[in-house]
Design an enzyme around this catalytic site. Structure first.
Site, PDB file in Angstrom:
ATOM      1  N   CYS A  97      -0.859  -1.999  -2.266  1.00 55.89           N
ATOM      2  CA  CYS A  97       0.543  -1.635  -2.041  1.00 55.89           C
ATOM      3  C   CYS A  97       1.417  -2.571  -2.868  1.00 55.89           C
ATOM      4  O   CYS A  97       0.924  -3.359  -3.666  1.00 55.89           O
ATOM      5  CB  CYS A  97       0.910  -1.636  -0.562  1.00 55.89           C
TER       6      CYS A  97
ATOM      7  N   ARG B 259       1.314  -2.688   4.987  1.00 58.56           N
ATOM      8  CA  ARG B 259       0.463  -1.498   5.032  1.00 58.56           C
ATOM      9  C   ARG B 259      -0.952  -1.748   4.527  1.00 58.56           C
ATOM     10  O   ARG B 259      -1.929  -1.372   5.180  1.00 58.56           O
ATOM     11  CB  ARG B 259       1.105  -0.351   4.229  1.00 58.56           C
TER      12      ARG B 259
END
EC number: 2.8.4.2
Length: 145
Positions: free
Chosen positions: A10, A16
């Site tokens: 990411c 995340r």
């Protein structure tokens, strides 16, 4: 059986991708070696760590890393978890099969929260979406590599 090397990528490797690495280790640690990294390294997000701990997965031992820290790992699969990482995936990572599975950015979702609990609910929603992907769809993606 040889473990598959899977990277979750990411932008900042703070939320995340960290959650994805934690869930992958939790559900599939016997079959894969999960990694996470970012285009940048923003440090570990404390809210991400808190909601993962609530779910029984401790990611506090993980660290925020740049993608080039895994350049010598023979990756089998790279999963980009945000659009920016998908569009800016470093070329050396594209030698592995690359799949994009985008998830909302919890800090952006929580930005206008009126309470801490409301903010954490944004993290919990994304955490659960990532869990569902890792638990139910990742095995299929691994069969394709």
């Amino acid at each position: 059986m040889t473990k598959k090397n899977v990277l979750f990528l990411c932008t900042g490797n703070s939320c995340r991708s960290q959650m994805a690495e934690g869930w992958a280790r939790h559900f599939h640690g016997d079959a894969i070696q999960p990694y996470s990294a970012g285009i940048e390294a923003h440090g570990m997000n404390p809210n991400a760590m808190a909601v993962m701990k609530e779910a029984g997965v401790d990611i506090s031992g993980q660290s925020s890393k740049l993608a080039d820290t895994v350049k010598d790992v023979p990756l089998d699969l790279v999963i980009t978890v945000c659009g920016h990482a998908d569009e800016n995936c470093p070329m050396f990572l594209t030698k592995a099969k690359t799949v994009h599975v985008g998830f909302d950015d919890p800090p952006k979702l929580a930005k206008d929260a009126k309470t801490e609990e409301e903010a954490l609910d944004a993290y919990r929603r994304v955490r659960d979406e990532i869990r569902d992907f890792i638990q139910n769809q990742l095995p299929e993606k691994l069969r394709e590599v």
